[in-house]
Design a protein around this motif. Structure first.
Motif, PDB file in Angstrom:
ATOM      1  N   UNK A   9       0.702  -1.031  -0.012  1.00  0.00           N
ATOM      2  CA  UNK A   9       0.128  -0.049   0.036  1.00  0.00           C
ATOM      3  C   UNK A   9       0.782   1.218   0.246  1.00  0.00           C
ATOM      4  N   UNK A  10       2.028   1.191   0.785  1.00  0.00           N
ATOM      5  CA  UNK A  10       2.857   2.463   0.842  1.00  0.00           C
ATOM      6  C   UNK A  10       3.431   2.706  -0.639  1.00  0.00           C
ATOM      7  N   UNK A  11       3.823   1.918  -1.657  1.00  0.00           N
ATOM      8  CA  UNK A  11       4.064   2.139  -2.904  1.00  0.00           C
ATOM      9  C   UNK A  11       2.691   2.657  -3.702  1.00  0.00           C
ATOM     10  N   UNK A  12       1.723   1.939  -3.558  1.00  0.00           N
ATOM     11  CA  UNK A  12       0.691   2.724  -4.187  1.00  0.00           C
ATOM     12  C   UNK A  12       0.318   4.065  -3.783  1.00  0.00           C
ATOM     13  N   UNK A  13       0.439   4.390  -2.624  1.00  0.00           N
ATOM     14  CA  UNK A  13       0.192   5.709  -2.010  1.00  0.00           C
ATOM     15  C   UNK A  13       1.113   6.788  -2.693  1.00  0.00           C
ATOM     16  N   UNK A  14       2.391   6.229  -2.791  1.00  0.00           N
ATOM     17  CA  UNK A  14       3.706   7.097  -3.593  1.00  0.00           C
ATOM     18  C   UNK A  14       3.020   7.415  -4.940  1.00  0.00           C
ATOM     19  N   UNK A  46     -12.122  -0.735  -1.893  1.00  0.00           N
ATOM     20  CA  UNK A  46     -12.512  -1.960  -1.484  1.00  0.00           C
ATOM     21  C   UNK A  46     -12.339  -3.266  -2.173  1.00  0.00           C
ATOM     22  N   UNK A  47     -12.707  -3.329  -3.468  1.00  0.00           N
ATOM     23  CA  UNK A  47     -12.622  -4.588  -4.384  1.00  0.00           C
ATOM     24  C   UNK A  47     -11.305  -4.677  -4.505  1.00  0.00           C
ATOM     25  N   UNK A  48     -10.034  -3.692  -4.678  1.00  0.00           N
ATOM     26  CA  UNK A  48      -8.838  -4.018  -4.884  1.00  0.00           C
ATOM     27  C   UNK A  48      -8.196  -4.234  -3.707  1.00  0.00           C
ATOM     28  N   UNK A  49      -8.995  -4.154  -2.386  1.00  0.00           N
ATOM     29  CA  UNK A  49      -8.463  -4.213  -1.199  1.00  0.00           C
ATOM     30  C   UNK A  49      -7.051  -3.498  -1.006  1.00  0.00           C
ATOM     31  N   UNK A  50      -7.318  -2.182  -1.308  1.00  0.00           N
ATOM     32  CA  UNK A  50      -6.122  -1.268  -1.179  1.00  0.00           C
ATOM     33  C   UNK A  50      -6.492  -0.175  -0.166  1.00  0.00           C
ATOM     34  N   UNK A  60       1.713  20.344  -1.624  1.00  0.00           N
ATOM     35  CA  UNK A  60       1.612  19.227  -2.349  1.00  0.00           C
ATOM     36  C   UNK A  60       1.179  17.913  -1.384  1.00  0.00           C
ATOM     37  N   UNK A  61       0.624  17.034  -2.420  1.00  0.00           N
ATOM     38  CA  UNK A  61       0.451  15.663  -1.815  1.00  0.00           C
ATOM     39  C   UNK A  61       1.543  14.904  -1.399  1.00  0.00           C
ATOM     40  N   UNK A  62       1.500  14.203  -0.170  1.00  0.00           N
ATOM     41  CA  UNK A  62       2.510  13.502   0.260  1.00  0.00           C
ATOM     42  C   UNK A  62       1.839  12.007   0.733  1.00  0.00           C
ATOM     43  N   UNK A  63       2.754  11.112   0.622  1.00  0.00           N
ATOM     44  CA  UNK A  63       2.268   9.796   1.485  1.00  0.00           C
ATOM     45  C   UNK A  63       2.088   9.884   3.044  1.00  0.00           C
ATOM     46  N   UNK A  64       1.373   9.587   3.430  1.00  0.00           N
ATOM     47  CA  UNK A  64       1.170   9.656   4.833  1.00  0.00           C
ATOM     48  C   UNK A  64       1.870   8.361   5.611  1.00  0.00           C
ATOM     49  N   UNK A  65       2.346   8.497   6.812  1.00  0.00           N
ATOM     50  CA  UNK A  65       2.942   7.620   7.536  1.00  0.00           C
ATOM     51  C   UNK A  65       1.943   6.833   8.017  1.00  0.00           C
ATOM     52  N   UNK A  66       2.193   5.139   8.289  1.00  0.00           N
ATOM     53  CA  UNK A  66       1.280   4.541   8.876  1.00  0.00           C
ATOM     54  C   UNK A  66       0.594   4.835  10.244  1.00  0.00           C
ATOM     55  N   UNK A  67       1.613   5.455  11.088  1.00  0.00           N
ATOM     56  CA  UNK A  67       1.132   5.646  12.591  1.00  0.00           C
ATOM     57  C   UNK A  67       0.385   6.702  12.711  1.00  0.00           C
TER      58      UNK A  67
END
Length: 105
Positions: A9-14, A46-50, A60-67
């Motif tokens: 998921x972190x790669x998808x977010x990037x 949901x259907x891609x479970x992402x 700018x948009x940035x990925x968000x840390x999971x914590x």
């Protein structure tokens, strides 16, 4: 959707934030998205479970840390997000038809 599930998921977010930063240049530059500054958002496909986590920082948009807990989660099916992204459906229609859902934390 299987190929999407094997990628973290972190790669998808990037990847998604790179696309959003490109697509929304006019809105970012005009300040229309300033309300998102330092607010965490989770987009759940949901259907891609992402689960894509992102936020706005420094215009700018940035990925968000999971914590960091998301302030809002928007969930829906891949097709509905695609319709929204390509402007073939508007967000109000998708929310009123309950094809997209919002959950505040």
């Amino acid at each position: 959707t299987l190929p999407l599930r094997v990628i973290p998921d972190s790669l998808h977010s990037r990847i998604v934030v790179k696309c959003l930063n490109h697509i929304f240049v006019p809105l970012i530059q005009s300040g229309e998205l300033d309300f998102l500054q330092h607010r965490s958002v989770c987009i759940r496909v949901k259907d891609a479970q992402l689960s894509l986590r992102l936020m706005m920082a420094d215009q700018r948009f940035t990925p968000c840390i999971n914590t960091l807990a998301p302030e809002v989660t928007i969930s829906g099916e891949f097709y509905d997000f695609l319709m929204l992204a390509t402007r073939q459906e508007d967000s109000d229609t998708l929310f009123f038809q309950r094809r997209l859902r919002r959950q505040l934390w």
